[in-house]
Write a protein that holds these residues in place. Structure first.
Motif, short mmCIF file in Angstrom:
data_model
loop_
_atom_site.label_atom_id
_atom_site.label_comp_id
_atom_site.label_asym_id
_atom_site.label_seq_id
_atom_site.Cartn_x
_atom_site.Cartn_y
_atom_site.Cartn_z
N TRP A 153 63.63 27.41 27.74
CA TRP A 153 64.85 28.22 27.74
C TRP A 153 64.45 29.60 27.20
CZ3 TRP A 153 68.65 25.72 30.16
CH2 TRP A 153 68.63 24.33 30.15
N TYR A 155 65.46 32.56 27.26
CA TYR A 155 66.42 33.56 26.76
C TYR A 155 66.62 33.44 25.25
CZ TYR A 155 69.61 29.58 27.43
OH TYR A 155 70.19 28.35 27.40
N ALA A 159 67.08 38.71 25.76
CA ALA A 159 67.31 38.82 27.21
C ALA A 159 66.01 39.05 27.97
CB ALA A 159 68.29 39.95 27.48
N ALA A 162 63.94 36.16 29.51
CA ALA A 162 64.37 35.45 30.72
C ALA A 162 64.32 36.37 31.94
CB ALA A 162 65.77 34.90 30.53
N ALA A 168 63.93 31.48 35.30
CA ALA A 168 65.40 31.48 35.26
C ALA A 168 65.94 30.50 36.30
CB ALA A 168 65.92 32.89 35.52
N ASP A 225 76.07 37.09 33.47
CA ASP A 225 74.84 36.45 32.97
C ASP A 225 73.68 37.42 33.16
OD1 ASP A 225 72.65 34.44 32.46
OD2 ASP A 225 74.30 33.00 32.59
N LEU A 226 72.50 37.01 32.76
CA LEU A 226 71.32 37.87 32.84
C LEU A 226 70.98 38.18 34.30
CD1 LEU A 226 69.26 35.96 30.14
CD2 LEU A 226 70.34 38.20 29.88
N SER A 245 73.32 41.62 29.54
CA SER A 245 73.01 40.76 28.39
C SER A 245 74.10 40.93 27.36
CB SER A 245 71.67 41.16 27.78
OG SER A 245 71.57 40.56 26.49
N HIS A 267 72.50 29.55 20.23
CA HIS A 267 72.24 30.77 19.46
C HIS A 267 72.54 30.63 17.97
CE1 HIS A 267 71.52 32.89 23.21
NE2 HIS A 267 72.59 32.28 23.70
#
Ligand SMILES: CC(C)=CCC/C(C)=C/CC/C(C)=C/C=C/C(C)=C/C=C/C=C(C)/C=C/C=C(C)/C=C/C=C(C)/C=C/CC(C)(C)O
Ligand SMILES: C[S@@+](CC[C@H](N)C(=O)[O-])C[C@H]1O[C@@H](n2cnc3c(N)ncnc32)[C@H](O)[C@@H]1O
Length: 360
Positions: A153, A155, A159, A162, A168, A225-226, A245, A267
């Protein structure tokens, strides 16, 4: 000050004589055996999971989905010696994923359900990473290891981590596949009636919004999203895609509801506090926030979320499986009101919390 000792029942459970006495009393003997069985499941759970992983990797369940097969046919197809395959199949039967009848192995309803739950097979297959991370659990809990799961993962490192579209796409596929049950339970818990425009932040490739659109046609939708992630989003009527981000960019305004599905538990508290503040700024007065993810049981520890998800998110390095009360406290600190925890029917799938930006 002297520490108080354990309570009487715990002291009794620690006495072999008490165990012997209980064994002689029929009603209590059943209780003691159930407790022993539950304890054995805790002791042996990791072997059950590895037997399941072998059944999945060797495609035993998939092959039985087409009809019954003999031990030797399954052994040949999987390149496993028949006598070893027989032991794996017997363990699968003990786990009620298969059954043996008239010389052939058959799928059970549980085995069939396993193959049908979207994303479950892929989830089990990616557990090899977590399993490696937990191979030295003492060093893991001391924080002396570098868990591999964090790299799955990317991210979690910001930011920029990813930016690789291939990475991704790999995690987005896993999330998209497993979104079906999460969306179903979330939409059962929360009505979006009265909402005009929903923005799903950290919405991946839009799987939750697709489920929303099926139930609420006509609702305006925004996916945030990113950039490397939204590149894989499929078009949908009424959908605006916004690449960015939430750690570096403000959230776009215009939606009267923002959803954060399986986002917060990735997070730290600091990142979550900043994200909630950003969501509050983006919402109009009276706008609603929806959070949905597996949550810790808090005062009533939950065997699914407080073991699997809590340890999983710990291995991600930045994550934390919070209780509804902990999320509610972060929401209140950010300025949200009307905070309503909605415990999920399947806590291992999701639970939800809704909140509101003050109207004044
Ligand atoms: C007598 C009758 C009428 C019925 C008897 C019962 C029967 C025959 C049942 C069989 C048929 C049936 C309808 C079964 C249904 C079964 C279902 C719906 C099972 C669902 C199971 C779901 C599971 C096990 C979900 C597991 C989820 C996991 C492991 C999720 C992991 C998520 C992760 C790791 C997320 C990571 C995200 C991150 C990175 C933390 O942000
Ligand atoms: C666990 S996934 C959940 C995806 C989706 N909501 C679901 O439940 O299937 C977390 C999502 O948050 C996104 N994300 C992580 N950091 C982000 C950031 N800084 N800005 C925007 N999105 C981010 C990831 O790209 C990923 O799609």
């Amino acid at each position: 000050m002297r520490r108080p000792g354990p309570g009487w029942l715990v002291r009794a459970a620690m006495s072999p004589r008490f165990h012997a006495v209980i064994e002689r009393i029929p009603g209590l003997r059943l209780k003691s055996r159930a407790e022993g069985r539950a304890l054995f499941d805790v002791v042996s759970g990791f072997v059950q999971s590895q037997a399941l992983l072998a059944l999945v990797e060797l495609r035993v369940l998939n092959r039985l989905a087409d009809g019954p097969l003999s031990t030797s046919a399954l052994a040949l197809g999987a390149d496993v010696p028949p006598e070893r395959m027989a032991i794996l199949l017997q363990s699968g039967a003990a786990l009620k994923l298969l059954r043996h009848a008239r010389g052939l192995w058959h799928l059970t309803p549980r085995g069939g359900a396993f193959l049908t739950v979207p994303g479950l097979e892929a989830m089990v297959r990616h557990h090899d990473v977590l399993y490696r991370d937990l191979s030295d659990p003492v060093a893991f809990f001391r924080g002396q290891t570098q868990p591999e799961l964090a790299r799955f993962w990317p991210y979690v490192f910001g930011a920029g981590g990813a930016a690789d579209p291939a990475l991704a796409a790999r995690y987005s596929r896993l999330m998209t596949d497993s979104q079906g049950l999460v969306a179903a339970d979330t939409l059962r818990l929360v009505s979006l009636g009265g909402t005009n425009h929903l923005m799903d932040v950290g919405g991946g490739t839009g799987a939750f919004l697709r489920a929303v659109a099926a139930e609420y046609p006509g609702l305006r939708l925004t996916l945030f999203d990113l950039p490397a992630v939204v590149a894989g989003a499929a078009p949908l009527p009424n959908l605006t895609v916004h690449a960015g981000s939430f750690r570096d960019d403000p959230l776009p305004e215009g939606a009267d509801m923002i959803s954060l599905i399986r986002v917060l538990y990735d997070h730290t508290d600091a990142t979550v506090a900043a994200l909630l503040a950003s969501a509050l700024r983006a919402l109009p007065p009276g706008g609603r926030l929806l959070i949905s993810e597996p949550m810790s049981g808090g005062a009533v520890p939950d065997p699914a979320t407080d073991v699997y998800f809590a340890i999983y998110t710990l291995a991600m390095q930045t994550g934390r499986t919070r209780s509804a009360a902990e999320i509610a406290a972060l929401l209140a600190a950010a300025g949200f009101t009307a905070i309503r925890p909605l415990p999920g029917p399947r806590p291992y799938v999701t639970s939800a919390i809704t909140a509101q930006k003050p109207a004044g």
